[in-house]
Design an enzyme around this catalytic site. Structure first.
Site, PDB file in Angstrom:
ATOM      1  N   GLN A 100       0.801  -1.246   0.004  1.00 22.23           N
ATOM      2  CA  GLN A 100      -0.033  -0.048   0.041  1.00 22.23           C
ATOM      3  C   GLN A 100       0.658   1.274  -0.128  1.00 22.23           C
ATOM      4  O   GLN A 100       0.341   2.203   0.067  1.00 22.23           O
ATOM      5  CB  GLN A 100      -1.082  -0.140   1.416  1.00 22.23           C
ATOM      6  N   HIS A 118      -1.402   1.527  -4.348  1.00 18.78           N
ATOM      7  CA  HIS A 118      -1.706   2.960  -3.944  1.00 18.78           C
ATOM      8  C   HIS A 118      -0.773   3.752  -4.913  1.00 18.78           C
ATOM      9  O   HIS A 118      -0.524   5.334  -4.626  1.00 18.78           O
ATOM     10  CB  HIS A 118      -1.760   3.350  -2.575  1.00 18.78           C
ATOM     11  N   CYS A 147       2.833  19.651 -17.464  1.00 20.53           N
ATOM     12  CA  CYS A 147       3.104  18.466 -18.261  1.00 20.53           C
ATOM     13  C   CYS A 147       3.738  18.772 -19.502  1.00 20.53           C
ATOM     14  O   CYS A 147       3.392  19.869 -20.429  1.00 20.53           O
ATOM     15  CB  CYS A 147       1.423  18.047 -18.745  1.00 20.53           C
ATOM     16  N   CYS A 150       1.288  18.758 -22.793  1.00 25.85           N
ATOM     17  CA  CYS A 150       0.074  19.495 -23.062  1.00 25.85           C
ATOM     18  C   CYS A 150       0.262  20.583 -22.475  1.00 25.85           C
ATOM     19  O   CYS A 150      -0.608  21.614 -22.400  1.00 25.85           O
ATOM     20  CB  CYS A 150      -1.208  18.699 -22.865  1.00 25.85           C
ATOM     21  N   SER A 189      -2.661  -1.228   9.510  1.00 27.95           N
ATOM     22  CA  SER A 189      -3.476  -1.168  10.479  1.00 27.95           C
ATOM     23  C   SER A 189      -4.985  -2.089   9.697  1.00 27.95           C
ATOM     24  O   SER A 189      -5.817  -2.452  10.420  1.00 27.95           O
ATOM     25  CB  SER A 189      -4.097   0.206  10.704  1.00 27.95           C
ATOM     26  N   ASN A 213       2.975  -7.255  13.446  1.00 27.73           N
ATOM     27  CA  ASN A 213       2.668  -5.894  13.884  1.00 27.73           C
ATOM     28  C   ASN A 213       3.003  -5.520  15.359  1.00 27.73           C
ATOM     29  O   ASN A 213       2.191  -6.460  16.190  1.00 27.73           O
ATOM     30  CB  ASN A 213       1.179  -5.693  13.641  1.00 27.73           C
ATOM     31  N   ALA A 231       8.663  -4.898  12.543  1.00 29.25           N
ATOM     32  CA  ALA A 231       9.042  -5.455  11.244  1.00 29.25           C
ATOM     33  C   ALA A 231      10.656  -5.685  11.058  1.00 29.25           C
ATOM     34  O   ALA A 231      11.029  -6.809  10.802  1.00 29.25           O
ATOM     35  CB  ALA A 231       8.526  -4.859  10.071  1.00 29.25           C
TER      36      ALA A 231
HETATM   37  C1  BV8 Z   1     -11.877   3.688  -3.322  1.00 31.89           C
HETATM   38  C2  BV8 Z   1      -1.639   6.885  -1.213  1.00 31.89           C
HETATM   39  C3  BV8 Z   1     -13.768   4.051  -4.678  1.00 31.89           C
HETATM   40  C4  BV8 Z   1      -1.898   8.367  -0.919  1.00 31.89           C
HETATM   41  C5  BV8 Z   1      -3.450   5.829   0.340  1.00 31.89           C
HETATM   42  C6  BV8 Z   1     -14.768  -0.020   1.329  1.00 31.89           C
HETATM   43  C7  BV8 Z   1     -14.436  -0.272  -0.018  1.00 31.89           C
HETATM   44  C8  BV8 Z   1     -13.813   0.566  -0.914  1.00 31.89           C
HETATM   45  C9  BV8 Z   1     -13.469   1.676  -0.490  1.00 31.89           C
HETATM   46  C10 BV8 Z   1     -13.833   1.944   0.821  1.00 31.89           C
HETATM   47  C11 BV8 Z   1     -14.565   1.177   1.655  1.00 31.89           C
HETATM   48  N1  BV8 Z   1     -14.714   1.875   3.018  1.00 31.89           N
HETATM   49  C12 BV8 Z   1     -13.983   2.961   2.874  1.00 31.89           C
HETATM   50  C13 BV8 Z   1     -13.707   3.307   1.773  1.00 31.89           C
HETATM   51  C14 BV8 Z   1     -12.855   4.473   1.119  1.00 31.89           C
HETATM   52  C15 BV8 Z   1     -11.409   4.750   1.473  1.00 31.89           C
HETATM   53  C16 BV8 Z   1     -11.071   4.246   2.743  1.00 31.89           C
HETATM   54  O1  BV8 Z   1     -10.591   2.735   2.606  1.00 31.89           O
HETATM   55  N2  BV8 Z   1     -11.130   4.936   3.923  1.00 31.89           N
HETATM   56  C17 BV8 Z   1     -10.647   4.472   5.033  1.00 31.89           C
HETATM   57  C18 BV8 Z   1      -9.834   5.647   5.848  1.00 31.89           C
HETATM   58  C19 BV8 Z   1     -11.885   4.211   6.076  1.00 31.89           C
HETATM   59  N3  BV8 Z   1     -10.915   3.870   0.336  1.00 31.89           N
HETATM   60  C20 BV8 Z   1     -10.618   4.646  -0.730  1.00 31.89           C
HETATM   61  O2  BV8 Z   1     -10.951   5.874  -1.053  1.00 31.89           O
HETATM   62  C21 BV8 Z   1      -9.977   3.855  -1.816  1.00 31.89           C
HETATM   63  N4  BV8 Z   1     -10.463   4.178  -3.215  1.00 31.89           N
HETATM   64  O3  BV8 Z   1     -12.251   2.721  -2.863  1.00 31.89           O
HETATM   65  O4  BV8 Z   1     -12.330   4.206  -4.321  1.00 31.89           O
HETATM   66  C22 BV8 Z   1     -14.031   3.965  -6.094  1.00 31.89           C
HETATM   67  C23 BV8 Z   1     -14.048   2.672  -6.886  1.00 31.89           C
HETATM   68  C24 BV8 Z   1     -14.280   2.438  -8.051  1.00 31.89           C
HETATM   69  C25 BV8 Z   1     -14.317   3.817  -8.913  1.00 31.89           C
HETATM   70  C26 BV8 Z   1     -14.016   4.883  -8.160  1.00 31.89           C
HETATM   71  C27 BV8 Z   1     -13.929   5.211  -6.845  1.00 31.89           C
HETATM   72  C28 BV8 Z   1      -8.515   4.408  -1.934  1.00 31.89           C
HETATM   73  C29 BV8 Z   1      -7.656   4.306  -0.718  1.00 31.89           C
HETATM   74  C30 BV8 Z   1      -6.204   4.516  -1.230  1.00 31.89           C
HETATM   75  C31 BV8 Z   1      -5.773   5.912  -0.376  1.00 31.89           C
HETATM   76  N5  BV8 Z   1      -4.470   6.099  -0.600  1.00 31.89           N
HETATM   77  N6  BV8 Z   1      -2.275   6.206  -0.015  1.00 31.89           N
HETATM   78  C32 BV8 Z   1      -0.577   8.652   0.121  1.00 31.89           C
HETATM   79  O5  BV8 Z   1       0.173   7.521   0.518  1.00 31.89           O
HETATM   80  O6  BV8 Z   1      -0.474   9.903   0.171  1.00 31.89           O
HETATM   81  S1  BV8 Z   1      -3.944   5.089   1.743  1.00 31.89           S
HETATM   82  C33 BV8 Z   1      -2.761   5.285   2.901  1.00 31.89           C
HETATM   83  O7  BV8 Z   1      -3.078   4.335   3.762  1.00 31.89           O
HETATM   84  C34 BV8 Z   1      -1.439   4.742   2.496  1.00 31.89           C
HETATM   85  O8  BV8 Z   1      -1.389   3.825   1.185  1.00 31.89           O
HETATM   86  C35 BV8 Z   1      -1.119   3.594   3.564  1.00 31.89           C
HETATM   87  O9  BV8 Z   1      -0.149   2.637   3.351  1.00 31.89           O
HETATM   88  C36 BV8 Z   1      -2.488   3.208   3.692  1.00 31.89           C
HETATM   89  C37 BV8 Z   1      -2.719   2.308   4.741  1.00 31.89           C
HETATM   90  O10 BV8 Z   1      -2.579   2.517   5.998  1.00 31.89           O
HETATM   91  P1  BV8 Z   1      -1.441   1.528   6.645  1.00 31.89           P
HETATM   92  O11 BV8 Z   1      -0.303   1.380   5.575  1.00 31.89           O
HETATM   93  O12 BV8 Z   1      -2.068   0.462   7.331  1.00 31.89           O
HETATM   94  O13 BV8 Z   1      -0.822   2.505   7.729  1.00 31.89           O
HETATM   95  P2  BV8 Z   1      -1.358   2.974   9.094  1.00 31.89           P
HETATM   96  O14 BV8 Z   1      -0.467   4.233   9.520  1.00 31.89           O
HETATM   97  O15 BV8 Z   1      -2.930   3.008   9.160  1.00 31.89           O
HETATM   98  O16 BV8 Z   1      -1.075   1.632   9.949  1.00 31.89           O
HETATM   99  C38 BV8 Z   1       0.336   1.468  10.295  1.00 31.89           C
HETATM  100  C39 BV8 Z   1       0.311   0.055  10.879  1.00 31.89           C
HETATM  101  O17 BV8 Z   1       1.660  -0.271  11.077  1.00 31.89           O
HETATM  102  C40 BV8 Z   1      -0.202   0.279  12.298  1.00 31.89           C
HETATM  103  O18 BV8 Z   1      -0.810  -1.081  12.403  1.00 31.89           O
HETATM  104  C41 BV8 Z   1       0.874  -0.020  13.239  1.00 31.89           C
HETATM  105  O19 BV8 Z   1       0.820  -0.644  14.350  1.00 31.89           O
HETATM  106  C42 BV8 Z   1       2.134  -0.646  12.488  1.00 31.89           C
HETATM  107  N7  BV8 Z   1       3.566  -0.307  12.677  1.00 31.89           N
HETATM  108  C43 BV8 Z   1       3.941   0.796  13.255  1.00 31.89           C
HETATM  109  N8  BV8 Z   1       5.601   0.791  13.415  1.00 31.89           N
HETATM  110  C44 BV8 Z   1       5.614  -0.576  12.889  1.00 31.89           C
HETATM  111  C45 BV8 Z   1       4.455  -1.252  12.572  1.00 31.89           C
HETATM  112  N9  BV8 Z   1       4.412  -2.554  12.180  1.00 31.89           N
HETATM  113  C46 BV8 Z   1       5.785  -3.265  11.858  1.00 31.89           C
HETATM  114  N10 BV8 Z   1       6.734  -2.815  12.284  1.00 31.89           N
HETATM  115  C47 BV8 Z   1       6.698  -1.326  12.996  1.00 31.89           C
HETATM  116  N11 BV8 Z   1       8.211  -0.854  13.186  1.00 31.89           N
HETATM  117 ZN    ZN Z   2      -0.605  16.502 -20.459  1.00 31.73          ZN
END
Ligand code: BV8
Ligand code: ZN
Length: 250
Positions: A100, A118, A147, A150, A189, A213, A231
């Site tokens: 991701q 992503h 761009c 364009c 997460s 995790n 990790a």
């Molecule tokens: C979409 C790029 C629709 C940008 C990112 C159900 C189905 C479909 C969609 C949804 C749904 N429910 C809700 C949605 C909407 C939404 C969503 O999921 N919202 C959430 C917040 C509720 N999803 C979307 O909008 C997706 N698109 O569904 O479009 C559609 C369909 C068809 C046609 C048109 C439209 C798009 C989601 C992508 C968003 N972009 N990233 C950027 O990076 O700036 S998401 C972003 O979160 C990152 O990619 C990140 O990787 C990702 C996930 O988070 P995690 O990686 O899990 O990170 P987090 O901080 O949460 O957790 C870290 C974990 O690591 C913790 O558990 C921690 O304990 C652990 N940790 C910490 N330290 C360590 C460790 N583990 C090991 N070692 C360590 N040292």
């Molecule tokens: Zn262009």
């Protein structure tokens, strides 16, 4: 640790392994996760700045968010977890990384087959003609570039909330997760969909699931073994234990 040996015994016999990663795998490279204590950026939640609406409303603010992420990602080094995940390719020739993350650290650590669900910080996309290009310039200019084809405004080549995942990456991820007999979930997460659904898919299709995790996640109930470790500690030990088992003929 008993759980480490259990995890190694569970995954070592697998033929096709998928490693599913989130921001936690890059935490020990110094890159902030999204929902941890430091998960805010200048007071914004990632869901507020990582959307097309935010970019349309204030392209400079969103661009600055990504310029800062790109600079940090470029200065970061792959950590022992990224390197151990790359090392898994020797034990599992069919090993695929489904990430991701957008930082590119898996590739810099030597992982060959990486599916970026992503998008990537290192791609720019034109908001007019949709032309895509690789770009590794750091620091990024303060304003979004134009761009070359364009003259339209370019945006970061990442998937924002509310945007569809890249179809080819999404279908590849679904296909490898439904065929895998082992799934290693590292540092996520499990709150972002549809990516999080891949773990349920793999598990329902018969994959053995191991989670790394330090904290429980929304995916922990799907894991047969949960390693409550960071990790950078768990992955090298897991790799070493599986190599031992393989040498012992497992
Ligand atoms: C979409 C790029 C629709 C940008 C990112 C159900 C189905 C479909 C969609 C949804 C749904 N429910 C809700 C949605 C909407 C939404 C969503 O999921 N919202 C959430 C917040 C509720 N999803 C979307 O909008 C997706 N698109 O569904 O479009 C559609 C369909 C068809 C046609 C048109 C439209 C798009 C989601 C992508 C968003 N972009 N990233 C950027 O990076 O700036 S998401 C972003 O979160 C990152 O990619 C990140 O990787 C990702 C996930 O988070 P995690 O990686 O899990 O990170 P987090 O901080 O949460 O957790 C870290 C974990 O690591 C913790 O558990 C921690 O304990 C652990 N940790 C910490 N330290 C360590 C460790 N583990 C090991 N070692 C360590 N040292
Ligand atoms: Zn262009």
């Amino acid at each position: 640790m008993k759980a480490l040996r259990e995890a190694a015994k569970l995954l070592a016999p697998c033929k096709s392994l998928v490693v599913f990663t989130g921001a936690g795998v890059s935490a020990e490279s110094g890159l902030a996760t999204f929902r941890g204590a430091g998960g805010l950026w200048e007071g914004h939640r990632v869901e507020e700045v990582a959307t097309f609406e935010a970019f349309a409303r204030d392209p400079t603010l969103v661009w600055r968010f990504y310029a800062q992420r790109r600079e940090k990602a470029q200065a970061a080094e792959p950590n022992p977890a990224h390197l151990a995940i790359a090392g898994l390719q020797n034990l599992f020739p069919a090993r695929v990384v489904v990430t991701q993350n957008v930082d590119g650290l898996h590739q810099r650590a030597g992982s060959r087959d990486v599916v970026e669900l992503h998008g990537s910080l290192w791609t720019l996309v034109c908001t007019c003609c949709a032309a895509r290009r690789q770009d590794h310039q750091v620091p990024l200019p303060l304003l979004p570039p134009l761009c070359p084809r364009c003259g339209g405004l370019e945006r970061p080549g990442v998937v924002w909330f509310g945007e569809e995942l890249p179809p080819e990456a999404w279908s590849r991820a679904q296909s490898v997760c439904s065929q895998a007999d082992g799934l290693l979930v590292v540092g996520t997460s499990g709150q972002v969909w549809p990516a999080a659904g891949l773990v349920e898919l793999a598990s329902h299709c018969g994959a053995r699931v191991v989670e790394v995790n330090p904290a429980p996640s929304a995916l922990s109930s799907l894991a047969e073994v949960h390693l409550p470790l960071v990790a950078g500690e768990a992955l090298p030990s897991l790799l070493a234990s599986m190599e031992e088992l393989r040498h012992a003929g497992i």
